[in-house]
Design a protein around this motif. Sequence first.
Motif, mmCIF file in Angstrom:
data_model
loop_
_atom_site.group_PDB
_atom_site.id
_atom_site.type_symbol
_atom_site.label_atom_id
_atom_site.label_comp_id
_atom_site.label_asym_id
_atom_site.label_seq_id
_atom_site.Cartn_x
_atom_site.Cartn_y
_atom_site.Cartn_z
ATOM 1 N N THR A 117 0.831 -1.199 0.000
ATOM 2 C CA THR A 117 0.000 0.000 0.000
ATOM 3 C C THR A 117 0.870 1.255 0.000
ATOM 4 O O THR A 117 0.621 2.227 -0.737
ATOM 5 N N LEU A 118 1.874 1.261 0.839
ATOM 6 C CA LEU A 118 2.757 2.430 0.887
ATOM 7 C C LEU A 118 3.502 2.619 -0.425
ATOM 8 O O LEU A 118 3.682 3.761 -0.909
ATOM 9 N N ALA A 119 3.905 1.490 -1.044
ATOM 10 C CA ALA A 119 4.590 1.595 -2.338
ATOM 11 C C ALA A 119 3.652 2.233 -3.362
ATOM 12 O O ALA A 119 4.049 3.102 -4.145
ATOM 13 N N HIS A 120 2.396 1.763 -3.320
ATOM 14 C CA HIS A 120 1.409 2.303 -4.237
ATOM 15 C C HIS A 120 1.220 3.809 -4.033
ATOM 16 O O HIS A 120 1.212 4.588 -4.998
ATOM 17 N N LEU A 121 1.124 4.205 -2.810
ATOM 18 C CA LEU A 121 0.913 5.614 -2.498
ATOM 19 C C LEU A 121 2.143 6.447 -2.881
ATOM 20 O O LEU A 121 2.026 7.578 -3.395
ATOM 21 N N LEU A 122 3.316 5.898 -2.608
ATOM 22 C CA LEU A 122 4.537 6.652 -2.914
ATOM 23 C C LEU A 122 4.673 6.896 -4.420
ATOM 24 O O LEU A 122 4.932 8.023 -4.874
ATOM 25 N N VAL A 123 4.516 5.817 -5.150
ATOM 26 C CA VAL A 123 4.686 5.953 -6.604
ATOM 27 C C VAL A 123 3.592 6.837 -7.178
ATOM 28 O O VAL A 123 3.804 7.599 -8.128
ATOM 29 N N ARG A 124 2.425 6.728 -6.594
ATOM 30 C CA ARG A 124 1.313 7.547 -7.052
ATOM 31 C C ARG A 124 1.634 9.019 -6.946
ATOM 32 O O ARG A 124 1.253 9.824 -7.784
ATOM 33 N N GLN A 125 2.398 9.403 -5.935
ATOM 34 C CA GLN A 125 2.770 10.820 -5.832
ATOM 35 C C GLN A 125 4.209 11.051 -6.305
ATOM 36 O O GLN A 125 4.895 11.955 -5.828
#
Lengths: 301, 717
Positions: A117-125
């Motif tokens: 989830t954090l990876a997803h959020l990081l890459v998303r921003q």
Amino acid sequence: MTEAGKRLLDPAVLARLAGLRLRVRATAEGVLSGLHRSPHHGQSVEFSEHKEYAPGDELRHVDWKAYGKFDKYYVKRFEQETNLRAWLVVDASGSMGYRGSDDRLTKLGYACTLAGTLAHLLVRQQDAAGLAVFSGKVTNALTPRAEPSQVNAILETLEALQAGGETRVEAAVQFLAERARRRSLVMVFSDLLDRDERVLRLVADLRRRRHEVTVFHLLDPAEIDFPFDDPTLFLSMEDTRSVEARGRDVRKGYLELLGSWLDEVRRVCGESDVEYVRVRTDQALDEVLVPFLARRERSAA
Amino acid sequence: MSLSFLHPALLWGLAAAALPLAIHLFYRRRPRSVPFPALDFVMQARRETERRLKLRRVLLYAARTALLAAAALAIARPRLSTPEARAAAGPAGPAATAIVLDTSASMAYRLGGRTLLDRAREDVAEVLASLGPDEPATLVVCGSEAAPVADPPGFDRLALRRVLADAAQGLAHSDLTTCVTAAVRALGDPAAAATPRRRLVVATDLTASAWRLDAPAPVVPMPGGAQRPDVSLLDAARGEPLGNRWVSGLVADPEPAAGSHGYRIGVTVNGEGMTAERDVPLTLRVGAGKEERTALRSLLELPASGSTRKALAHDFGAGGPAVVSVALPPDALPEDDALTVVVDVPRDVKVLVVNGAPSAILHRDAAYFLEAALAGPASPVRPTVVDAEGFGKARLADFDVVMLLDVRAPGPKAAELSAFVENGGGLFVAMGDDVDPDRWESEVKGLLPAPLHVVKTAAERGTPGAEGKAARFAEIDWDHPALRVFTGQAREGLESVRTWRYMLLKPGAKDGGARVLARYDDGATALVEARRGRGRVMLFASTLDPEWSDWTIRTSFLPAMQRIAAWLAGSLDERRSAPGLVGAPRPLTLPAGLALAAVVGPDGRERREVAVRGEAGKGAVPVVTPDRPGLWQVKVRDLATGGERIDPALAFAAWPDPRESDTRRLEPSELTAWFGGEALARVASDGKPGGSHQVPLWSWLLLLAVAAFLVEGLLLG
């Protein structure tokens, strides 16, 4: 957050979801929904310079502290953070494969969901997210990148993980010491059940290397409550050791030892300026992530 | 010390002590294998708590085991006892118990304000209370010489308690050997056959006089042979010595120096274990009932132990029955501090002596020696001497006895003389030269014991060899009341009498009732008597002067004449037997025309129910068994008038048994040795049959079980 979203973040519900991707997506959506409600919705940007205020500039960027000093209006100029690097360090040792109940995620499953989830959020921003998986040594590693394909790579790696081997945090620390030369955000997902007594000092070493370190300390409720009464043969999950004991006889001593260890972990992390997040695997994931991300935003502001 | 059990069969319950371990092993589950990440903490916790847990587990098992074992042991009723006692007790288990309660006179001894019997009764009550429900028992009350009643052991506790409550203080002697033997024999009754052990409990004061240790010790007759019982002797005196002082003797003998009716009262006082005392008051009382009065007070010097005597003199002033009692100040056993006797003070006997051959020469006078003999200072006889002429004028009814000496024949007084005798008067006839046998025969035929015949001359006095030829008394009836006083060398005074001449008598009628008191050595009758009507007639075949016989100068003459006069007057009949002992049966001989109405005891209470010996109407004799010391009076009913009165002549005294006054105690070892040694018998000075002999442990075991239960609760908590 909608009721449906809340349910999706329930570990019991997530445990029934077949794949990590689904869990990550569900979690990410739930977390984003929660963040929108937060008054601290900032940006992943870094302060660059001041410029004298001119009409048309956003008033919220006026630096009121500078006005207090210089009696002039200055406006903060921000620069898109393009070089934030985050290392997701996941413990995949044998002990992480534990779950006290079938309707819960294993500690590793929970850690992967958090990390994904954090990876997803990081890459998303548009932040760079990397991965390091360790047990006795670092078994998988992905260098941080901000590309969308990086999320898939990370999720694929996490999805393929199997708990096994001993816990050796030192291996992960040495790996990061070699590979993460720039200042990075290091997020460690582990139960910290390393037989090496230096484990906390090693984590603190990462902080001394100017990394921002967050430890997600994962514990199953059965580890915290020790719900055993009858004579039980306790088997080690990382080696061949075992011990037979009547649960009710050793519960008190176990809980005392565990309590003092947890206190020690929290104290050392606090002294080392390492952010410490204790996570029960029966805890809703947003209860873990939203406060964490909110703290991140506050510190960024 | 060793352990014994009242119910050894119940020791199987001890197996329950293994239950905790068995349950632990039976229900022990295989541990469930659980992979667990924080194994180090579990191992460390186990390591740290292992010792404490192990100790707790051991304590828990121990508490549970102790709880069950203690309960099982308590049910088996364990007792601690010496090895000897255990061996003596034979097989363990309930005991058939015979209890003997001593209620003899010595148990009236007072210690600390209570009698020994009170203490013994309490001791027996405790023994009864301690008996188990499966222990039969019997109670023997031992307070008299009568054969003790020993019922077979039974389970009726109420009846035993009733017997105990009814056991009154006796004042007689008890033979504990007999009582104990009867009690032990009762233990062999088949009713107690199912009970494994035999036990004898004796509550007594351990006075030596109550035991006959030369008799064989009692044994229980059992089918398999005699068995000695386990004996507990409960000392009612609690080991204390029983000092006592008592009046042990009281005799009253005539004492002329004290007066015409004077007596010398001899008192003997005994003491044991007392301190020597001076100036102890001794009181002499006379009379009975309302007429009782203190006649004399004296002081005694009493030694610590042994006896002392004191002589007192008293003049009763008149003849007849008199009651005399002496008393010491009361001590711990006051029942034996006084004695009573009934004395028959001789009444004056009026005798009319008729001298048929008066002489101016005194020693030839027929009545000279007799008058001298009868008129002595200590003699109760008051003689009046008349000649034949005076005899004719005399009124015979004014006299008790008429003595005719050498009187030819009664003459005109014959009819009066016969009537005098028929009405109870006494007649003594002595021979002489003037006596006419034919006239006697014709005038008072049948009055004399035997008809007179002729005079026989055994030897002519003064002739050579006459001394050797003279007749002598032979075949003397020494048992006759008139001659009973002659004993030992005193008989020589009668046997040495020489008689030269005497009257031969014709054989009397077979139913004449004559009793020959003495014969001459040739077989001729010398002295003979017969009862005529209510009176007595005595005939002497020779003279009462030196003419025919030298009896007058013999030492036997004076007492013989005084007693003959008294006998003929009937006063010797009033001689009563010596005082009896408390508890000894005493037959009462009532005069004709009287019936027994009641017996009045020293306590003043009338007892109208009196036992009778023999069949009614066939010489039945009432028998009184006095139950306390003192004067016992007899109330008679006149069959003619129906009136009732106290007859002083029938009163008698009962004395406490001197064996009960002797309170010297046996050494406990003597008694235990008699019963078979300390292995079988013990003396409990605390009055408790258990004591250190056997210690009941069941109550302590129950306490231990409760403690174990509490400990288990604490450990589980």
